[in-house]
Design a protein around this motif. Structure first.
Motif, PDB file in Angstrom:
ATOM      1  N   VAL A   1     -13.655  58.704  66.700  1.00  0.00           N
ATOM      2  CA  VAL A   1     -12.067  58.098  67.086  1.00  0.00           C
ATOM      3  C   VAL A   1     -10.762  58.632  67.713  1.00  0.00           C
ATOM      4  N   SER A   2      -9.746  57.967  67.672  1.00  0.00           N
ATOM      5  CA  SER A   2      -8.737  58.285  68.594  1.00  0.00           C
ATOM      6  C   SER A   2      -7.860  59.400  68.539  1.00  0.00           C
ATOM      7  N   PRO A   3      -7.706  60.548  69.757  1.00  0.00           N
ATOM      8  CA  PRO A   3      -6.804  61.662  69.087  1.00  0.00           C
ATOM      9  C   PRO A   3      -5.832  60.981  68.520  1.00  0.00           C
ATOM     10  N   GLN A   4      -5.246  60.160  68.687  1.00  0.00           N
ATOM     11  CA  GLN A   4      -4.183  59.351  68.400  1.00  0.00           C
ATOM     12  C   GLN A   4      -3.950  59.779  66.929  1.00  0.00           C
ATOM     13  N   SER A   5      -5.427  59.664  65.907  1.00  0.00           N
ATOM     14  CA  SER A   5      -5.342  59.667  64.806  1.00  0.00           C
ATOM     15  C   SER A   5      -4.663  60.648  63.849  1.00  0.00           C
ATOM     16  N   ILE A   6      -4.522  59.905  62.782  1.00  0.00           N
ATOM     17  CA  ILE A   6      -3.309  61.409  61.683  1.00  0.00           C
ATOM     18  C   ILE A   6      -3.749  61.663  60.585  1.00  0.00           C
ATOM     19  N   ILE A   7      -3.419  62.367  60.161  1.00  0.00           N
ATOM     20  CA  ILE A   7      -3.431  62.571  58.050  1.00  0.00           C
ATOM     21  C   ILE A   7      -2.193  62.297  57.497  1.00  0.00           C
ATOM     22  N   LEU A   8      -1.639  61.460  57.186  1.00  0.00           N
ATOM     23  CA  LEU A   8      -0.740  61.239  56.647  1.00  0.00           C
ATOM     24  C   LEU A   8      -0.837  61.936  55.046  1.00  0.00           C
ATOM     25  N   PHE A   9      -0.262  62.532  54.440  1.00  0.00           N
ATOM     26  CA  PHE A   9       0.285  63.227  53.087  1.00  0.00           C
ATOM     27  C   PHE A   9       1.857  62.590  52.712  1.00  0.00           C
TER      28      PHE A   9
ATOM     29  N   THR B   1      -8.788  68.435  58.564  1.00  0.00           N
ATOM     30  CA  THR B   1      -8.964  68.679  59.786  1.00  0.00           C
ATOM     31  C   THR B   1     -10.061  68.887  60.627  1.00  0.00           C
ATOM     32  N   GLU B   2     -11.146  69.334  59.955  1.00  0.00           N
ATOM     33  CA  GLU B   2     -12.262  69.816  60.054  1.00  0.00           C
ATOM     34  C   GLU B   2     -13.154  68.332  60.712  1.00  0.00           C
ATOM     35  N   VAL B   3     -12.708  67.604  59.901  1.00  0.00           N
ATOM     36  CA  VAL B   3     -13.270  66.087  59.685  1.00  0.00           C
ATOM     37  C   VAL B   3     -12.854  65.048  60.469  1.00  0.00           C
ATOM     38  N   MET B   4     -11.324  65.441  60.697  1.00  0.00           N
ATOM     39  CA  MET B   4     -11.225  64.369  61.840  1.00  0.00           C
ATOM     40  C   MET B   4     -11.099  65.368  63.443  1.00  0.00           C
ATOM     41  N   ASN B   5     -11.180  66.351  63.462  1.00  0.00           N
ATOM     42  CA  ASN B   5     -11.777  67.804  64.809  1.00  0.00           C
ATOM     43  C   ASN B   5     -13.621  66.729  64.877  1.00  0.00           C
ATOM     44  N   ARG B   6     -14.260  66.668  63.886  1.00  0.00           N
ATOM     45  CA  ARG B   6     -15.368  66.158  64.094  1.00  0.00           C
ATOM     46  C   ARG B   6     -15.443  65.407  65.178  1.00  0.00           C
ATOM     47  N   LEU B   7     -15.147  63.827  63.796  1.00  0.00           N
ATOM     48  CA  LEU B   7     -15.170  62.914  64.949  1.00  0.00           C
ATOM     49  C   LEU B   7     -14.310  62.606  65.997  1.00  0.00           C
ATOM     50  N   ILE B   8     -13.092  63.225  66.671  1.00  0.00           N
ATOM     51  CA  ILE B   8     -12.704  63.126  67.621  1.00  0.00           C
ATOM     52  C   ILE B   8     -13.346  63.180  68.517  1.00  0.00           C
TER      53      ILE B   8
ATOM     54  N   GLU C   1       5.282  69.946  55.568  1.00  0.00           N
ATOM     55  CA  GLU C   1       6.820  69.839  56.265  1.00  0.00           C
ATOM     56  C   GLU C   1       6.390  70.797  57.340  1.00  0.00           C
ATOM     57  N   GLN C   2       5.673  72.404  56.159  1.00  0.00           N
ATOM     58  CA  GLN C   2       5.206  72.862  57.711  1.00  0.00           C
ATOM     59  C   GLN C   2       4.147  72.928  58.421  1.00  0.00           C
ATOM     60  N   LYS C   3       2.899  72.274  57.643  1.00  0.00           N
ATOM     61  CA  LYS C   3       1.698  71.603  58.161  1.00  0.00           C
ATOM     62  C   LYS C   3       1.826  70.910  59.895  1.00  0.00           C
ATOM     63  N   THR C   4       2.725  69.673  59.185  1.00  0.00           N
ATOM     64  CA  THR C   4       3.478  69.498  60.666  1.00  0.00           C
ATOM     65  C   THR C   4       4.011  69.109  62.282  1.00  0.00           C
ATOM     66  N   LEU C   5       4.009  71.004  61.467  1.00  0.00           N
ATOM     67  CA  LEU C   5       4.396  71.750  62.776  1.00  0.00           C
ATOM     68  C   LEU C   5       3.279  72.531  63.199  1.00  0.00           C
ATOM     69  N   ASP C   6       2.251  72.846  62.126  1.00  0.00           N
ATOM     70  CA  ASP C   6       1.024  73.474  62.646  1.00  0.00           C
ATOM     71  C   ASP C   6       0.353  72.824  63.534  1.00  0.00           C
ATOM     72  N   ASN C   7       0.023  71.874  62.512  1.00  0.00           N
ATOM     73  CA  ASN C   7      -1.229  71.040  62.765  1.00  0.00           C
ATOM     74  C   ASN C   7      -0.963  69.327  63.381  1.00  0.00           C
ATOM     75  N   PRO C   8      -1.697  69.452  64.668  1.00  0.00           N
ATOM     76  CA  PRO C   8      -1.852  68.068  65.228  1.00  0.00           C
ATOM     77  C   PRO C   8      -1.480  66.707  64.757  1.00  0.00           C
ATOM     78  N   TYR C   9      -2.784  66.344  63.416  1.00  0.00           N
ATOM     79  CA  TYR C   9      -2.806  65.289  62.866  1.00  0.00           C
ATOM     80  C   TYR C   9      -2.465  65.707  61.863  1.00  0.00           C
ATOM     81  N   VAL C  10      -1.380  66.463  61.403  1.00  0.00           N
ATOM     82  CA  VAL C  10      -0.186  66.449  59.755  1.00  0.00           C
ATOM     83  C   VAL C  10       0.710  65.503  59.933  1.00  0.00           C
ATOM     84  N   GLN C  11       1.104  64.613  59.650  1.00  0.00           N
ATOM     85  CA  GLN C  11       2.159  63.893  58.976  1.00  0.00           C
ATOM     86  C   GLN C  11       2.947  63.546  57.783  1.00  0.00           C
ATOM     87  N   GLY C  12       3.677  63.869  57.107  1.00  0.00           N
ATOM     88  CA  GLY C  12       4.082  63.651  56.142  1.00  0.00           C
ATOM     89  C   GLY C  12       5.642  62.684  55.655  1.00  0.00           C
TER      90      GLY C  12
END
Length: 329
Positions: free
Chosen positions: A41-49, A29-36, A63-74
């Motif tokens: 990179v685009s704010p629409q970027s994601i982290i897929l677990f 998440t820190e990496v994604m925030n820095r890149l954006i 599943e919990q992180k998908t609710l708390d974190n805008p980047y996380v998808q599962g």
């Protein structure tokens, strides 16, 4: 490429990673925030677990992180299909709507700071960027030397591998599109990706100790992975068996001539030892030959079934996330 920031997806295969997952999410998440923030990179970027059939709390955490974190998808697979299949599932899922995809393991041994350089190389026009270990100081003596021996053996067999590179890499959308044309059951990504032929670069980094949990690649799995790599890309082992067969036939001919000469000279002695040794050596070689041929036949058997490489049980990716990016390469 236009001025639109690239849409990035980071694919993270997971199998029983509850001990490390919280930290993995935090660092990525820190990496994604820095890149954006830097406009890379685009704010629409994601982290897929990708949960590869974990039996611990891995999916519950995702599943919990998908609710708390805008980047996380599962993405949840129906059972454990193996690391390579889980990785392919993530790449195929994100490849349709991402401009570039980075794959990284969940154990945090690969330095996430190298992702910035991956993106820089992508913007310079590279379709494939390999993360390559600069040193192997964290490996045991055995693991280090067997890994180097494996890379050397693969090169001698004509397989174009990138030494000290695992599955930490960036691929552009068009590189992924070409990769998906390779539909073999026993896929060996480290060998296939260099075959694509697109412009590539290497980013060197130092691998760290595992943050927590246990390695998912014990000796048995490492040996199986090496055998898969060799038999997926080379028929040299079969040729070697054939050559050894000719060598043993030649040796047998010399032994026959020696036995005839001894008999003609009346120096015949008991040959029990040589007979037993010959039986064991030839018998052992025959079993090895059958085993090598069996590996190839087994692969043919699996390929002819044409079964899917994975089955998705559930995913959390919403339709708005699946809209294709605007950067075309």
């Amino acid at each position: 490429m236009d001025g639109t920031p690239a849409r990035l997806s980071i694919v993270v295969p997971c199998y029983n990673e509850e001990a490390v997952l919280e930290e993995t999410v935090r660092e990525l998440t820190e990496v994604m925030n820095r890149l954006i923030h830097d406009g890379k990179v685009s704010p629409q970027s994601i982290i897929l677990f990708v949960d590869d059939g974990s039996v611990d709390k891995t999916w519950a955490i995702i599943e919990q992180k998908t609710l708390d974190n805008p980047y996380v998808q599962g993405l949840k697979l129906s059972r454990n299909f193996g690391h390579q299949s889980a990785l392919i599932a993530g790449l195929e899922t994100t490849g349709e709507f991402s401009d570039c995809v980075i794959s990284i393991d969940a154990d945090l041994q690969d330095d996430v700071a190298a992702i910035d350089e991956f993106i820089d190389k992508y913007h310079e026009g590279c379709d494939i960027v390999y993360g390559v270990r600069d040193k192997r100081d964290t490996d045991t003596f055995f693991k280090k030397n067997t890994a180097l021996a494996f890379y050397g053996l693969m090169r001698k067999m004509g397989v174009n591998l990138v030494p000290n590179h695992a599955d930490y890499r960036l691929m552009s959308r068009r590189a992924l599109h070409e990769l998906m044309k390779y539909q073999e059951e026993n896929i060996f990504l480290r060998g296939i990706v260099p075959l694509l032929g697109f412009k590539s670069a290497k980013v060197y980094y130092n691998r760290k100790e595992r943050f927590a949990g246990e390695s998912k690649y014990p000796l048995k799995k490492m040996l199986g992975f090496a055998i898969d790599g060799i038999t997926s890309f080379s028929v040299v082992p079969i040729k070697l068996v054939t050559s050894l067969g000719f060598v043993f036939v030649l040796i047998g001919g010399f032994i026959g001539m020696y036995a005839l000469a001894v008999w003609l000279l009346n120096h015949t002695i008991s040959g029990w030892t040589s007979l037993i040794l010959s039986i064991w050596v030839i018998g052992g070689m025959q079993l090895i030959a059958i085993g090598v041929i069996g590996e190839y036949i087994g692969k043919i058997f699996k390929e002819t079934k044409n079964r899917p490489r994975y089955t998705i049980e559930w995913d959390t990716i919403t339709e708005d996330k699946k809209v294709k990016g605007q950067v075309n390469r």
